[in-house]
Design a protein around this motif. Structure first.
Motif, short mmCIF file in Angstrom:
data_model
loop_
_atom_site.label_atom_id
_atom_site.label_comp_id
_atom_site.label_asym_id
_atom_site.label_seq_id
_atom_site.Cartn_x
_atom_site.Cartn_y
_atom_site.Cartn_z
N ASP A 72 0.86 -1.17 0.00
CA ASP A 72 0.00 0.00 0.00
C ASP A 72 0.91 1.23 0.00
O ASP A 72 1.25 1.78 1.04
N GLY A 73 1.32 1.64 -1.17
CA GLY A 73 2.24 2.77 -1.32
C GLY A 73 2.85 2.75 -2.70
O GLY A 73 2.59 1.86 -3.50
N SER A 74 3.68 3.72 -2.97
CA SER A 74 4.27 3.86 -4.30
C SER A 74 5.50 2.98 -4.47
O SER A 74 6.16 2.60 -3.50
N GLY A 75 5.81 2.68 -5.71
CA GLY A 75 7.05 2.03 -6.07
C GLY A 75 7.91 3.01 -6.82
O GLY A 75 8.49 3.94 -6.25
N ARG A 76 7.98 2.84 -8.15
CA ARG A 76 8.80 3.73 -8.97
C ARG A 76 8.18 5.12 -9.13
O ARG A 76 8.88 6.08 -9.47
N ILE A 77 6.88 5.24 -8.92
CA ILE A 77 6.25 6.58 -8.96
C ILE A 77 6.64 7.30 -7.68
O ILE A 77 5.92 7.30 -6.67
N HIS A 78 7.81 7.88 -7.70
CA HIS A 78 8.41 8.48 -6.50
C HIS A 78 9.49 9.44 -6.98
O HIS A 78 10.12 9.23 -8.01
N TYR A 79 9.71 10.50 -6.22
CA TYR A 79 10.65 11.54 -6.63
C TYR A 79 12.01 10.97 -7.03
O TYR A 79 12.65 11.42 -7.97
N ARG A 80 12.47 9.96 -6.26
CA ARG A 80 13.79 9.37 -6.52
C ARG A 80 13.67 7.91 -6.98
O ARG A 80 14.62 7.14 -6.86
N GLN A 81 12.49 7.55 -7.49
CA GLN A 81 12.20 6.21 -8.01
C GLN A 81 12.40 5.14 -6.94
O GLN A 81 12.79 4.01 -7.24
N ALA A 82 12.13 5.48 -5.69
CA ALA A 82 12.39 4.54 -4.59
C ALA A 82 11.33 4.68 -3.51
O ALA A 82 11.64 4.95 -2.35
N ASP A 125 9.47 16.52 -11.61
CA ASP A 125 9.55 16.18 -10.19
C ASP A 125 10.14 14.81 -9.93
O ASP A 125 10.37 14.44 -8.78
N LEU A 126 10.38 14.06 -10.98
CA LEU A 126 10.80 12.67 -10.84
C LEU A 126 12.19 12.48 -11.44
O LEU A 126 12.46 12.94 -12.54
N ASP A 127 13.05 11.80 -10.69
CA ASP A 127 14.44 11.63 -11.08
C ASP A 127 14.58 10.51 -12.11
O ASP A 127 15.14 9.45 -11.84
N ALA A 128 14.03 10.76 -13.30
CA ALA A 128 14.10 9.81 -14.41
C ALA A 128 13.96 10.63 -15.69
O ALA A 128 13.42 11.75 -15.67
N PRO A 129 14.42 10.11 -16.82
CA PRO A 129 14.27 10.86 -18.08
C PRO A 129 12.82 11.21 -18.36
O PRO A 129 11.91 10.37 -18.16
N ASP A 130 12.58 12.46 -18.77
CA ASP A 130 11.22 12.91 -19.04
C ASP A 130 10.52 11.97 -20.02
O ASP A 130 11.09 11.58 -21.04
#
Length: 254
Positions: free
Chosen positions: A126-136, A182-187
């Motif tokens: 119950d929470g995010s995975g890769r949908i996270h500011y630092r993918q964590a 806002d997310l540390d991944a390629p746009d």
């Protein structure tokens, strides 16, 4: 079930900068591609006695709260049958900070996993995975710590963008969530999916879930797993049952 990568166990005593640095190392260690030992297509809620022995075991994780304590619950299903459920009641040492949930709730959840005898094939958090500011997010962080295929199932979108309107969508609808500034991944990287698990045809008011890979699962497989595990409710059955069990335990310990 104990940590496989103890160097990544979240430490709530760290500074914010240290926590964020650890999350970046977790994201580097995470695998956002399918690496499951069981066939994800075999995951379902059907009770077929001829298949039960071979059906993957899916765990759901959720929590309830008693003042400054967490009641962490893990429920394991094979098909539609609960094969094990465990819980732990532990102290909470830090407040909730957006993006740092695993440092508040990760230790308590790991305490519940230590009581688990089953070895899940995949775990839904119950929470995010890769949908996270630092993918964590929580599902990625604990998925890496336990080295178990994991999926994040969140009720709200933490970051990223959906290039579609989510309102009033019918059950079964899905749309990619892609990385933004806002997310540390390629746009434009697909980091998960908005998934409409159920809806009322006459008055569509239920918001979608935000599903993302945690570890050893791709974004597409993550949403397919959640779709296979929803049973007429908004939440997939493993996390729905974990939520109910956490509340049951909370009443016992309150």
């Amino acid at each position: 079930m104990t940590p496989v990568r103890p160097e990544f166990v979240p430490d709530p005593s760290q500074s914010r900068a240290e926590m964020e640095a650890l999350q970046r190392r977790v994201a580097d260690a995470a695998r956002f591609a399918d690496d499951l030992e069981s066939d994800p297509a075999a995951v379902s809620l059907a009770d077929d006695a001829t298949l039960a022995g071979d059906r993957p075991v899916v765990a759901g994780v959720d929590q309830a709260f008693l003042d400054d304590r967490a009641v962490s619950a893990v429920v394991c299903l094979r098909g539609g049958t609960v094969v094990e459920r465990v819980h732990a009641v532990t102290d909470l040492s830090v407040p909730y900070v957006p993006g740092l949930l695993s440092f508040r709730e990760g230790g308590p959840i790991l305490a519940a996993f230590e009581r688990l005898e089953a070895t899940p094939d995949v775990v839904l958090f119950d929470g995010s995975g890769r949908i996270h500011y630092r993918q964590a997010g929580l599902a990625t962080h604990l998925g890496v710590v336990l080295d178990v295929p994991s999926v994040g199932v969140a009720k709200n979108l933490l970051c990223g963008r959906i290039e579609a309107d989510v309102d009033g969508r019918p059950a079964g609808w899905r749309a990619p969530v892609v990385a933004d500034a806002d997310l540390d991944a390629p746009d434009g990287t697909v980091v998960g999916y908005a998934y409409q698990s159920r809806q009322y045809d006459s008055n569509p008011v239920i918001n979608p879930l935000y599903v993302s890979p945690g570890h050893r699962v791709s974004a597409g497989t993550a949403v397919d797993l959640v779709a296979a595990l929803c049973d007429g409710y908004k939440l997939p059955e493993p996390t729905r049952l974990a939520d109910a069990y956490a509340e049951e335990c909370k009443a016992e310990h309150g």
